[in-house]
Design a protein around this motif. Structure first.
Motif, PDB file in Angstrom:
ATOM      1  N   ILE A  21       0.854  -1.193   0.000  1.00  0.00           N
ATOM      2  CA  ILE A  21       0.000   0.000   0.000  1.00  0.00           C
ATOM      3  C   ILE A  21       0.886   1.238   0.000  1.00  0.00           C
ATOM      4  O   ILE A  21       1.649   1.473   0.936  1.00  0.00           O
ATOM      5  N   PHE A  22       0.798   2.012  -1.065  1.00  0.00           N
ATOM      6  CA  PHE A  22       1.535   3.277  -1.150  1.00  0.00           C
ATOM      7  C   PHE A  22       0.631   4.377  -0.607  1.00  0.00           C
ATOM      8  O   PHE A  22      -0.359   4.743  -1.231  1.00  0.00           O
ATOM      9  N   ASN A  23       0.978   4.890   0.556  1.00  0.00           N
ATOM     10  CA  ASN A  23       0.144   5.887   1.231  1.00  0.00           C
ATOM     11  C   ASN A  23       0.686   7.311   1.005  1.00  0.00           C
ATOM     12  O   ASN A  23       1.822   7.491   0.586  1.00  0.00           O
ATOM     13  N   LYS A  24      -0.154   8.284   1.320  1.00  0.00           N
ATOM     14  CA  LYS A  24       0.164   9.723   1.259  1.00  0.00           C
ATOM     15  C   LYS A  24       0.330  10.233  -0.171  1.00  0.00           C
ATOM     16  O   LYS A  24       1.070  11.183  -0.423  1.00  0.00           O
ATOM     17  N   SER A  25      -0.393   9.596  -1.116  1.00  0.00           N
ATOM     18  CA  SER A  25      -0.335  10.036  -2.513  1.00  0.00           C
ATOM     19  C   SER A  25      -0.800  11.481  -2.675  1.00  0.00           C
ATOM     20  O   SER A  25      -0.403  12.158  -3.617  1.00  0.00           O
ATOM     21  N   ASP A  26      -1.626  11.944  -1.728  1.00  0.00           N
ATOM     22  CA  ASP A  26      -2.204  13.292  -1.842  1.00  0.00           C
ATOM     23  C   ASP A  26      -1.188  14.404  -1.596  1.00  0.00           C
ATOM     24  O   ASP A  26      -1.417  15.550  -1.985  1.00  0.00           O
ATOM     25  N   ALA A  60      -5.296   9.763   4.796  1.00  0.00           N
ATOM     26  CA  ALA A  60      -5.749  11.024   5.405  1.00  0.00           C
ATOM     27  C   ALA A  60      -7.048  11.512   4.772  1.00  0.00           C
ATOM     28  O   ALA A  60      -7.966  11.954   5.460  1.00  0.00           O
ATOM     29  N   THR A  61      -7.164  11.421   3.435  1.00  0.00           N
ATOM     30  CA  THR A  61      -8.371  11.916   2.750  1.00  0.00           C
ATOM     31  C   THR A  61      -9.378  10.798   2.473  1.00  0.00           C
ATOM     32  O   THR A  61     -10.542  11.067   2.199  1.00  0.00           O
ATOM     33  N   VAL A  66       4.252   5.951   8.607  1.00  0.00           N
ATOM     34  CA  VAL A  66       3.731   5.850   7.240  1.00  0.00           C
ATOM     35  C   VAL A  66       2.209   5.962   7.180  1.00  0.00           C
ATOM     36  O   VAL A  66       1.629   5.974   6.102  1.00  0.00           O
ATOM     37  N   GLY A  67       1.561   6.025   8.346  1.00  0.00           N
ATOM     38  CA  GLY A  67       0.114   6.262   8.363  1.00  0.00           C
ATOM     39  C   GLY A  67      -0.731   5.033   8.613  1.00  0.00           C
ATOM     40  O   GLY A  67      -1.900   4.985   8.222  1.00  0.00           O
ATOM     41  N   LYS A  68      -0.173   4.050   9.286  1.00  0.00           N
ATOM     42  CA  LYS A  68      -0.949   2.833   9.563  1.00  0.00           C
ATOM     43  C   LYS A  68      -2.156   3.140  10.443  1.00  0.00           C
ATOM     44  O   LYS A  68      -3.260   2.664  10.192  1.00  0.00           O
ATOM     45  N   SER A  69      -1.950   3.938  11.499  1.00  0.00           N
ATOM     46  CA  SER A  69      -3.063   4.253  12.408  1.00  0.00           C
ATOM     47  C   SER A  69      -4.154   5.050  11.699  1.00  0.00           C
ATOM     48  O   SER A  69      -5.344   4.823  11.920  1.00  0.00           O
ATOM     49  N   THR A  70      -3.743   5.972  10.822  1.00  0.00           N
ATOM     50  CA  THR A  70      -4.723   6.757  10.049  1.00  0.00           C
ATOM     51  C   THR A  70      -5.521   5.846   9.133  1.00  0.00           C
ATOM     52  O   THR A  70      -6.736   5.996   8.974  1.00  0.00           O
ATOM     53  N   LEU A  71      -4.852   4.867   8.536  1.00  0.00           N
ATOM     54  CA  LEU A  71      -5.537   3.916   7.663  1.00  0.00           C
ATOM     55  C   LEU A  71      -6.530   3.063   8.462  1.00  0.00           C
ATOM     56  O   LEU A  71      -7.658   2.813   8.011  1.00  0.00           O
TER      57      LEU A  71
END
Length: 310
Positions: free
Chosen positions: A124-129, A159-160, A184-189
């Motif tokens: 999973i490639f996160n933070k594309s925004d 995030a979005t 890398v944003g696991k908790s946000t996901l």
């Protein structure tokens, strides 16, 4: 009484019994598993037998055979392992091209470890925004590279919420291990996938462009559509454990494919004449980054670097 270990906080394990009860449990006596030197003989995802007591807690008396498990070096004891989770259907490896940057070495070591323990991986490639045009182009190239090898890749923004819907059908009714570097944003996901999970999220440490740990133990979180997400502590390095040099080729899918054509059956793909792998690297059928990851794992048998940030 039989149950599934859904949380581990050190000495206590939360077990969900077959009839839906949650029972706090401890290990009975000197509990060790044959063949695994582990700091945690019972792991999240294990099916166990319980002996309950009058206090409403229980002792874990035995573990059922595992379908698989995924493991890393213990952060404290160099010669022992730490089992992240057992009986998983797949691993979700969350990576970021930037903020913080996930190295290809880290990704490849994780993938090799998952191959060794027979765990399929979705990247999973996160933070594309928040990526620049150049960074987005690099992300697309990375997706193409790993999809060509045979790994499913998803680009999204936790995030979005953009792109998260692509992930939902892939995790429905499955036990998915969620892993990746800190930050890398696991908790946000998790908050996107399980709205009532209320995972703590932490700001990225700008000074180091790296993440701060927010999860300190492994836990299975129930998905609304069925299945579980297994949340694990953020890991800065992922070390495959007890992999022999001769086996390593098997855990790099494309290197293994070309190795069948090597002149020597015991080829290490480092210097030998008639090596089909080296030829494939030179002709760009194998990515240079993947080959470098293979070499680094081959050379790094003491695995001290596995606990560092790459």
């Amino acid at each position: 009484m039989r149950g599934l270990v859904i949380k581990n906080t050190g000495s206590w394990y939360t077990v969900k019994t077959d009839d839906g009860q949650l029972i706090e449990s401890k290990i009975k006596g000197n509990f060790r598993l044959k063949g695994i030197r582990s700091t945690n003989p019972v792991a999240v995802g294990d099916y166990v037998q319980l002996i309950t007591n009058q206090e409403g807690t229980a002792f874990i008396s035995s573990i059922e055979d595992r379908q698989n498990y995924i493991i890393r070096k213990s952060p404290n004891l160099s010669k022992q392992s730490h089992i992240l989770a057992a009986n998983v259907d797949q691993a979700l490896l969350v990576v970021t091209v930037n903020y913080p940057q996930t190295s290809t070495t880290f990704i490849d070591r994780f993938l090799a470890g998952a191959e060794a323990y027979r765990v399929p991986v979705i990247i999973i490639f996160n933070k594309s925004d928040i990526l620049s045009e150049e960074e987005l182009h690099y992300e697309k190239m990375m997706c193409t590279l790993y999809e060509t090898i045979g790994y499913k890749c998803i680009e999204l923004s936790a995030a979005t919420g953009e792109g998260v819907e692509l992930l939902r059908p892939l995790i429905k009714d499955k036990k998915s291990l969620l892993s990746g570097n800190s930050g890398v944003g696991k908790s946000t996901l998790i908050n996107q996938l399980i709205p009532d999970a209320e995972q703590r999220t932490a700001e990225i440490s700008e000074a180091h462009n790296s993440g701060m740990h927010t999860t300190t133990f492994s836990e299975m979180l129930e998905l609304p559509e069925g299945g579980y997400l297994i949340d694990t502590p953020g890991i800065k390095g992922f070390g495959t454990f007890d992999i022999e040099k001769e086996e390593l080729t098997s855990y790099f899918k494309e290197i293994f494919k070309f190795s069948q054509d090597c002149k020597f059956s015991d080829c290490t793909h480092t210097h030998e004449p008639g090596c089909a792998v080296i030829k494939a690297v030179e002709e760009h059928y194998i990515a240079a980054s993947r080959y470098q990851s293979y070499l680094s794992m081959l050379e790094d048998k003491d695995e001290n670097k596995y606990r560092e940030a790459f």
